[in-house]
Design a protein around this motif. Structure first.
Motif, PDB file in Angstrom:
ATOM      1  N   HIS A 212       0.825  -1.216   0.000  1.00  0.00           N
ATOM      2  CA  HIS A 212       0.000   0.000   0.000  1.00  0.00           C
ATOM      3  C   HIS A 212       0.857   1.264   0.000  1.00  0.00           C
ATOM      4  CE1 HIS A 212      -2.605   3.170   1.588  1.00  0.00           C
ATOM      5  NE2 HIS A 212      -3.579   2.519   0.995  1.00  0.00           N
ATOM      6  N   ASP A 213       1.906   1.275   0.817  1.00  0.00           N
ATOM      7  CA  ASP A 213       2.763   2.465   0.918  1.00  0.00           C
ATOM      8  C   ASP A 213       3.901   2.464  -0.103  1.00  0.00           C
ATOM      9  OD1 ASP A 213       4.456   0.524   1.923  1.00  0.00           O
ATOM     10  OD2 ASP A 213       4.544   1.373   3.940  1.00  0.00           O
ATOM     11  N   GLY A 214       4.005   1.415  -0.925  1.00  0.00           N
ATOM     12  CA  GLY A 214       5.026   1.353  -1.965  1.00  0.00           C
ATOM     13  C   GLY A 214       6.411   0.991  -1.482  1.00  0.00           C
ATOM     14  N   ARG A 215       6.560   0.634  -0.211  1.00  0.00           N
ATOM     15  CA  ARG A 215       7.894   0.315   0.315  1.00  0.00           C
ATOM     16  C   ARG A 215       8.344  -1.112   0.028  1.00  0.00           C
ATOM     17  NH1 ARG A 215       8.156   2.523   6.311  1.00  0.00           N
ATOM     18  NH2 ARG A 215       6.026   3.240   6.154  1.00  0.00           N
ATOM     19  N   LEU A 216       7.386  -2.041  -0.115  1.00  0.00           N
ATOM     20  CA  LEU A 216       7.727  -3.434  -0.359  1.00  0.00           C
ATOM     21  C   LEU A 216       7.165  -3.899  -1.694  1.00  0.00           C
ATOM     22  CD1 LEU A 216       6.956  -4.996   3.133  1.00  0.00           C
ATOM     23  CD2 LEU A 216       9.199  -4.502   2.167  1.00  0.00           C
ATOM     24  N   LEU A 217       7.901  -4.804  -2.336  1.00  0.00           N
ATOM     25  CA  LEU A 217       7.468  -5.426  -3.575  1.00  0.00           C
ATOM     26  C   LEU A 217       7.369  -6.919  -3.330  1.00  0.00           C
ATOM     27  CD1 LEU A 217       7.026  -5.259  -6.726  1.00  0.00           C
ATOM     28  CD2 LEU A 217       9.441  -5.865  -6.880  1.00  0.00           C
ATOM     29  N   ALA A 218       6.219  -7.511  -3.600  1.00  0.00           N
ATOM     30  CA  ALA A 218       6.024  -8.954  -3.491  1.00  0.00           C
ATOM     31  C   ALA A 218       6.140  -9.555  -4.890  1.00  0.00           C
ATOM     32  CB  ALA A 218       4.653  -9.265  -2.899  1.00  0.00           C
ATOM     33  N   VAL A 219       6.924 -10.626  -5.017  1.00  0.00           N
ATOM     34  CA  VAL A 219       7.131 -11.308  -6.295  1.00  0.00           C
ATOM     35  C   VAL A 219       6.895 -12.796  -6.075  1.00  0.00           C
ATOM     36  CG1 VAL A 219       8.818 -11.869  -8.092  1.00  0.00           C
ATOM     37  CG2 VAL A 219       8.841  -9.610  -7.033  1.00  0.00           C
ATOM     38  N   THR A 220       6.081 -13.408  -6.939  1.00  0.00           N
ATOM     39  CA  THR A 220       5.864 -14.850  -6.849  1.00  0.00           C
ATOM     40  C   THR A 220       6.192 -15.501  -8.191  1.00  0.00           C
ATOM     41  OG1 THR A 220       4.302 -16.616  -6.344  1.00  0.00           O
ATOM     42  CG2 THR A 220       3.394 -14.665  -7.388  1.00  0.00           C
ATOM     43  N   ASP A 221       6.753 -16.713  -8.107  1.00  0.00           N
ATOM     44  CA  ASP A 221       7.041 -17.471  -9.317  1.00  0.00           C
ATOM     45  C   ASP A 221       6.170 -18.722  -9.389  1.00  0.00           C
ATOM     46  OD1 ASP A 221       8.126 -19.175  -7.436  1.00  0.00           O
ATOM     47  OD2 ASP A 221      10.183 -19.009  -8.161  1.00  0.00           O
ATOM     48  N   GLY A 222       5.168 -18.821  -8.536  1.00  0.00           N
ATOM     49  CA  GLY A 222       4.308 -19.994  -8.499  1.00  0.00           C
ATOM     50  C   GLY A 222       4.759 -21.021  -7.484  1.00  0.00           C
ATOM     51  N   TYR A 223       5.994 -20.917  -7.014  1.00  0.00           N
ATOM     52  CA  TYR A 223       6.536 -21.850  -6.026  1.00  0.00           C
ATOM     53  C   TYR A 223       6.940 -21.154  -4.734  1.00  0.00           C
ATOM     54  CZ  TYR A 223       6.793 -25.054  -9.932  1.00  0.00           C
ATOM     55  OH  TYR A 223       6.474 -25.839 -11.002  1.00  0.00           O
ATOM     56  N   ALA A 224       7.287 -19.907  -4.814  1.00  0.00           N
ATOM     57  CA  ALA A 224       7.767 -19.180  -3.641  1.00  0.00           C
ATOM     58  C   ALA A 224       7.314 -17.730  -3.721  1.00  0.00           C
ATOM     59  CB  ALA A 224       9.290 -19.241  -3.566  1.00  0.00           C
ATOM     60  N   LEU A 225       7.264 -17.107  -2.570  1.00  0.00           N
ATOM     61  CA  LEU A 225       6.939 -15.686  -2.477  1.00  0.00           C
ATOM     62  C   LEU A 225       8.154 -14.979  -1.891  1.00  0.00           C
ATOM     63  CD1 LEU A 225       4.821 -13.347  -2.525  1.00  0.00           C
ATOM     64  CD2 LEU A 225       4.331 -13.960  -0.149  1.00  0.00           C
ATOM     65  N   ARG A 226       8.574 -13.920  -2.551  1.00  0.00           N
ATOM     66  CA  ARG A 226       9.720 -13.141  -2.069  1.00  0.00           C
ATOM     67  C   ARG A 226       9.276 -11.699  -1.872  1.00  0.00           C
ATOM     68  NH1 ARG A 226      11.304 -16.771  -5.817  1.00  0.00           N
ATOM     69  NH2 ARG A 226      13.063 -18.086  -5.326  1.00  0.00           N
TER      70      ARG A 226
END
Length: 85
Positions: free
Chosen positions: A52-66
């Motif tokens: 919401h605040d733009g400080r974090l980026l979530a990335v998923t590849d279908g197996y893991a969340l970073r």
């Protein structure tokens, strides 16, 4: 994907065999003009989103969340490898 406050923009692309997510700061009412933070993903990027605040980026590849710091590109959390259901 834009952050909820509209101050950051994240987009993905591919260079050679690496997926990347780039994050830009967006000045009010203007196009991003500075060099983006580039976050390299080791696998495919199925989805990405900014907090919401733009400080974090979530990335998923279908197996893991970073989770990455959207300002520095540093990884701050990793969920591990999981099998797809």
């Amino acid at each position: 994907a834009f952050s909820a406050d509209g101050r950051r923009l994240a987009g993905r692309d591919r260079e050679d065999h690496w997926m990347r997510v780039r994050v830009w700061d967006v000045p009010a009412g203007k196009s991003p003009d500075q060099k983006p933070v580039v976050i390299a993903a080791p696998n495919e990027v199925n989805d990405h989103d900014l907090s919401h605040d733009g400080r974090l980026l979530a990335v998923t590849d279908g197996y893991a969340l970073r989770l990455f710091d959207a300002t520095s590109g540093e990884k701050v959390a990793h969920s591990g490898q999981h099998r797809r259901a």
